[in-house]
Design a protein around this motif. Structure first.
Motif, PDB file in Angstrom:
ATOM      1  N   LEU A  48      -3.401  37.250  11.325  1.00 54.65           N
ATOM      2  CA  LEU A  48      -4.121  36.417  12.292  1.00 54.65           C
ATOM      3  C   LEU A  48      -3.789  36.808  13.730  1.00 54.65           C
ATOM      4  O   LEU A  48      -4.230  36.160  14.672  1.00 54.65           O
ATOM      5  CB  LEU A  48      -3.778  34.938  12.062  1.00 54.65           C
ATOM      6  CG  LEU A  48      -4.354  34.299  10.786  1.00 54.65           C
ATOM      7  CD1 LEU A  48      -3.877  32.854  10.658  1.00 54.65           C
ATOM      8  CD2 LEU A  48      -5.868  34.361  10.766  1.00 54.65           C
ATOM      9  N   ASN A  49      -3.005  37.879  13.892  1.00 52.77           N
ATOM     10  CA  ASN A  49      -2.660  38.377  15.215  1.00 52.77           C
ATOM     11  C   ASN A  49      -3.600  39.522  15.588  1.00 52.77           C
ATOM     12  O   ASN A  49      -3.608  40.562  14.923  1.00 52.77           O
ATOM     13  CB  ASN A  49      -1.216  38.863  15.236  1.00 52.77           C
ATOM     14  CG  ASN A  49      -0.735  39.199  16.640  1.00 52.77           C
ATOM     15  OD1 ASN A  49      -1.510  39.607  17.499  1.00 52.77           O
ATOM     16  ND2 ASN A  49       0.557  39.028  16.873  1.00 52.77           N
ATOM     17  N   SER A  66       2.026  35.467  17.743  1.00 52.51           N
ATOM     18  CA  SER A  66       3.350  35.744  17.173  1.00 52.51           C
ATOM     19  C   SER A  66       3.205  36.686  15.974  1.00 52.51           C
ATOM     20  O   SER A  66       2.097  36.971  15.519  1.00 52.51           O
ATOM     21  CB  SER A  66       4.008  34.434  16.743  1.00 52.51           C
ATOM     22  OG  SER A  66       3.171  33.733  15.833  1.00 52.51           O
ATOM     23  N   ASP A  67       4.333  37.161  15.474  1.00 50.22           N
ATOM     24  CA  ASP A  67       4.304  38.030  14.300  1.00 50.22           C
ATOM     25  C   ASP A  67       3.686  37.284  13.121  1.00 50.22           C
ATOM     26  O   ASP A  67       3.976  36.102  12.903  1.00 50.22           O
ATOM     27  CB  ASP A  67       5.719  38.477  13.924  1.00 50.22           C
ATOM     28  CG  ASP A  67       6.310  39.444  14.942  1.00 50.22           C
ATOM     29  OD1 ASP A  67       5.522  40.046  15.695  1.00 50.22           O
ATOM     30  OD2 ASP A  67       7.547  39.579  14.991  1.00 50.22           O
ATOM     31  N   TYR A  68       2.853  37.989  12.382  1.00 54.98           N
ATOM     32  CA  TYR A  68       2.226  37.376  11.210  1.00 54.98           C
ATOM     33  C   TYR A  68       2.544  38.220   9.987  1.00 54.98           C
ATOM     34  O   TYR A  68       2.236  39.416   9.938  1.00 54.98           O
ATOM     35  CB  TYR A  68       0.712  37.270  11.389  1.00 54.98           C
ATOM     36  CG  TYR A  68       0.035  36.459  10.293  1.00 54.98           C
ATOM     37  CD1 TYR A  68      -0.171  35.093  10.439  1.00 54.98           C
ATOM     38  CD2 TYR A  68      -0.382  37.066   9.108  1.00 54.98           C
ATOM     39  CE1 TYR A  68      -0.768  34.346   9.444  1.00 54.98           C
ATOM     40  CE2 TYR A  68      -0.978  36.324   8.104  1.00 54.98           C
ATOM     41  CZ  TYR A  68      -1.177  34.963   8.272  1.00 54.98           C
ATOM     42  OH  TYR A  68      -1.770  34.226   7.273  1.00 54.98           O
ATOM     43  N   ASN A  69       3.164  37.601   9.017  1.00 55.25           N
ATOM     44  CA  ASN A  69       3.538  38.270   7.778  1.00 55.25           C
ATOM     45  C   ASN A  69       2.873  37.549   6.615  1.00 55.25           C
ATOM     46  O   ASN A  69       3.181  36.394   6.335  1.00 55.25           O
ATOM     47  CB  ASN A  69       5.061  38.260   7.619  1.00 55.25           C
ATOM     48  CG  ASN A  69       5.530  39.057   6.415  1.00 55.25           C
ATOM     49  OD1 ASN A  69       4.752  39.365   5.510  1.00 55.25           O
ATOM     50  ND2 ASN A  69       6.799  39.404   6.401  1.00 55.25           N
ATOM     51  N   SER A  70       1.953  38.227   5.935  1.00 58.57           N
ATOM     52  CA  SER A  70       1.244  37.611   4.809  1.00 58.57           C
ATOM     53  C   SER A  70       2.195  37.112   3.730  1.00 58.57           C
ATOM     54  O   SER A  70       1.935  36.092   3.082  1.00 58.57           O
ATOM     55  CB  SER A  70       0.259  38.616   4.201  1.00 58.57           C
ATOM     56  OG  SER A  70      -0.672  39.055   5.157  1.00 58.57           O
TER      57      SER A  70
END
Length: 205
Positions: free
Chosen positions: A64-65, A170-174
């Motif tokens: 989403l980033n 911000s960082d996005y991690n699935s």
């Protein structure tokens, strides 16, 4: 002809994956993201179009980033019924491993047009290598684009989030958006707990 390659790669006497037919949804266009633990863990991103699921393998999963440009490798079309598939593909079969649904919902073109108009625009975008759309999922919402990489392999694309109200900076991690008790996570935990096999001094055959 759209599902010829899909069917050629699979033995439906052994796998519970749907053989499927070309089938259009009744109302809104569907999308699904499946988390897939095969030889490598990855995400399968699928958009319904012309009665099949246009499909891309996304190694790092969606983001989403807007700063993230996630590599998406286009693969063979999958049947519409595949949007509901979750389970285990047996060893020895193509894509052997665990499949779980990570996100699902409906989608539309970027203008949120009527279905007939949206299909024409999406079809044109896919052909041009610049596919823009809106997702209405549980995790993924808002505007996205799939952009084909020039001077690369024919199936190399980038999945990019547009900068809208649903974007994050911000960082996005699935992986952090996945339930800890998901089938794949349970499998990963169980295999971590198993003791490592002792190395043998004898040479392997």
């Amino acid at each position: 002809m759209a599902l010829t390659l899909y069917k050629k790669k699979r033995n439906f006497k052994e796998t519970s994956e749907p053989a499927g037919k070309v089938k259009k949804s009744v109302s809104k266009l569907a999308f699904v993201v499946q988390r897939h633990k095969a030889s490598r863990l990855h995400y399968d991103f699928r958009l319904e179009l012309d009665g099949v699921l246009k499909s891309w393998a996304v190694p790092k999963g969606p983001s989403l980033n807007p700063k993230d440009k996630r590599l998406a490798m286009m693969v063979e079309d999958h049947p519409y019924a595949y949007k509901n598939f979750a389970g285990e593909i047996p060893e020895g079969n193509y894509g052997a491993g665990i499949v779980e649904i990570w996100d699902e919902g409906t989608y539309n073109d970027i203008e949120n047009s009527s279905k007939d108009v949206a299909v024409k625009r999406l079809r044109a975008g896919l052909k041009a290598g610049n596919l823009k759309f809106q997702l209405f999922g549980k995790k993924l919402k808002g505007e996205f684009a799939l952009v084909k990489l020039k001077d690369k392999e024919d199936n190399s694309w980038l999945l990019i989030k547009h900068n809208d109200d649903y974007a994050v900076d911000s960082d996005y991690n699935s992986e952090e958006q996945t339930p800890k008790n998901s089938p794949i996570n349970k499998w990963l935990d169980e295999n971590k707990k198993q003791p490592a096999k002792k190395k043998s001094s004898s040479k392997l055959p």
